[in-house]
Design an enzyme around this catalytic site. Structure first.
Site, short mmCIF file in Angstrom:
data_model
loop_
_atom_site.label_atom_id
_atom_site.label_comp_id
_atom_site.label_asym_id
_atom_site.label_seq_id
_atom_site.Cartn_x
_atom_site.Cartn_y
_atom_site.Cartn_z
N SER A 158 0.79 -1.24 0.00
CA SER A 158 0.00 0.00 0.00
C SER A 158 0.81 1.28 0.00
O SER A 158 0.24 2.36 -0.14
CB SER A 158 -0.95 0.01 1.20
OG SER A 158 -2.24 -0.42 0.81
N LYS A 161 0.36 3.86 -2.75
CA LYS A 161 -0.67 4.90 -2.70
C LYS A 161 -0.05 6.30 -2.62
O LYS A 161 -0.68 7.29 -2.99
CB LYS A 161 -1.62 4.66 -1.54
CG LYS A 161 -2.53 3.44 -1.69
CD LYS A 161 -3.49 3.33 -0.51
CE LYS A 161 -4.52 2.21 -0.70
NZ LYS A 161 -3.98 0.88 -0.46
N SER A 344 -5.82 3.86 4.16
CA SER A 344 -5.39 2.93 3.12
C SER A 344 -6.59 2.43 2.32
O SER A 344 -6.80 1.23 2.14
CB SER A 344 -4.62 1.75 3.72
OG SER A 344 -3.76 1.18 2.76
#
Length: 509
Positions: A158, A161, A344
């Protein structure tokens, strides 16, 4: 306490107090927001990711077990509380200079030798497995002061991102809002002002569009229905046909990892991210037809307003002759990026990647989003060697980034030449207080990072990553990234990453 230790105590006390102040606001908003967050990503997902190969990212939860809605002030307020000491000159280190000078690069810069001595034993620890990489950049100068395999591309999970948010902000700007519209298709012999026979609900790609009664700052499907019904009734239309248009996006709606509880099908029209259970506190079943569901909910809201939808709701593409009747708009892109990073949120991440493609006039599919994300980051002069952005969320193990790219992204967001990128920093979770770091930094080894470390987490089975910013004990703002892609125990790996970031916090290097 005197000397460097005294300065460390003042920094710690001020920053922790600021973070607690932000937490008070954030917790109050979270408690009021309802029992689920946008991605349904909480502690339960950590266990799921650890046990299920190929499962979704396991670092998604909020500090109070409840969501912060898109555009909610506490995310920005909390961030401002923690970052204020860096920008307002409020701290007074032992040199007598304010933190503004420190942020400008006049505090002592860390040395590569000192950082190597402090960090390498942890990077070589069994908890991270072999081949862990790292990069530490002095945010004031943009120069890397420590690197270990920093140019080697790894699976980011993640932390990708950060790249997704940076690309979207760079091409669209922080004030951009995603529109959901309703248009009227002219009937044969249509005259201006005559009631239309069909209207089309046109998705613009806003995953935060909500069908709930309490919109919590999101664009509301109910509000859109009210405005549409008012306009239709003014034209004498009490019965209408309804279609929905998802043509803003191209290609498959399925993520490459297939159907899962961490991400809805990627479509330009959905309500509440396609979740079938809004009461869950973890991963949730997702609709296989979120666009159809949103349109049918819209039809019910029209009926509540006195406009009946005749026949079945169907998919269609609005024509160029269609007339816009009403629209609603998402929270600003700055708020969406903050929400994506703090919690997230996979659905927002995939939507922002496609918004980047749409801004370039490219196909808004996985390939187009990857291409335009790369181009946007390239225009910022970032090091993209070995980088792959197979998706926007980090769920795809085909993603690759280097530790140096992540720190370069963070340093660019901190630069005064790019204020449009600041939400990339303000959206980062605060260690021990918010988002995916709320339940971490509890051990003695990591305690020094509480309230001082702001970082994006990344967790897939066998992959643990952390990238963010930290204020050193000398008042220097550092950007860091740590990538481990061969971990066997996620709990140990996470605690080691937290220990690494906290080492930077207490390091007078």
């Amino acid at each position: 306490m005197s000397g460097r230790g005294g300065w460390r105590l003042k920094t710690w006390q001020f920053t922790a107090a600021a973070a607690v102040s932000g937490l008070t606001l954030a917790s109050a908003a979270a408690a009021a927001a309802g029992p689920w967050d946008s991605g349904g990503q909480r502690t339960a997902e950590s266990s799921r990711a650890a046990l299920a190969p190929g499962a979704g990212d396991g670092d998604h939860r909020t500090e109070a077990g409840s969501p912060l809605p898109a555009g909610s002030a506490p995310v920005a307020s909390e961030a401002a509380a923690v970052l204020t000491p860096l920008e307002a000159g409020a701290l007074e280190p032992r040199t007598g200079k304010g933190a503004r000078e420190a942020a400008a690069g006049q505090a002592p810069a860390p040395t590569a030798a000192a950082l190597k001595f402090a960090l390498e034993p942890l990077l070589k620890a069994k908890g991270l497995g072999p081949g862990a990489t790292a990069s530490v950049v002095d945010a004031a100068t943009g120069k890397e002061v420590y690197g270990r395999g920093a140019k080697t591309a790894r699976v980011p999970a993640s932390t990708v991102k950060i790249a997704t948010g940076t690309a979207a902000l760079s091409v669209l700007g922080p004030d951009h809002r995603i529109r959901t519209t309703v248009v009227a298709e002219p009937a044969p012999g249509y005259e201006d002002g005559a009631p239309p026979e069909q209207i089309v609900l046109v998705g613009g790609g806003d995953p935060t569009l909500t069908a709930r009664a309490d919109a919590q700052g999101n664009a509301s499907l109910r509000t859109l229905a009210r405005h549409t019904a008012d306009t239709l009734k003014q034209r004498g239309a009490r019965t209408i046909r309804l279609a929905y248009d998802t043509s803003a996006y191209s290609g498959s709606t399925q993520h490459p990892i297939g159907p899962n509880e961490n991400l809805a099908p990627v479509t330009a029209l959905m309500a509440d991210e396609g979740r079938l259970d809004s009461s869950t506190s973890g991963p949730a079943p997702r609709s296989t037809r979120p666009a159809q569901d949103a349109a049918e909910a819209f039809a019910r809201f029209l009926a509540d307003r006195g406009v009946k939808v005749e026949g079945a709701v169907r998919a269609a593409t609005a024509t160029d002759q269609a007339e816009e009747l009403a629209d609603v708009r998402s929270a600003p892109l700055s708020a969406l990026v903050e929400r994506m990073l703090t919690h997230s949120d996979n659905d927002i991440a995939e939507a922002l990647a496609r918004q980047t493609a749409l801004a370039a006039g490219a196909k808004a599919d996985f390939a187009g989003a990857e291409r335009e994300t790369r181009r946007a980051l390239g225009r910022l002069g970032l090091p993209l060697d070995g980088a792959r952005f197979a998706d926007g969320s980090g769920l795809d193990r085909a993603d690759r980034v280097t530790a140096r790219l992540l720190t370069s992204l963070l340093a660019r967001a901190a630069h005064t030449d790019h204020p449009e990128l600041r939400p990339v920093l303000t959206g980062l979770p605060v260690a021990g207080f918010s988002g995916t770091l709320a339940g971490r930094y509890t051990s003695p080894d990591a305690a020094a990072g509480t309230g001082v470390v702001r970082a994006k987490t990344g967790t897939l089975t066998g992959v643990n990553t952390l990238a963010g910013t930290v204020v050193s004990s000398d008042g220097r703002l550092l950007a860091f990234s740590f990538l481990a892609s061969a971990t066997t125990d996620p709990t140990t790996a996470q605690s080691t990453l937290d220990h690494l970031a906290s080492t930077l916090a207490r390091c007078g290097c």
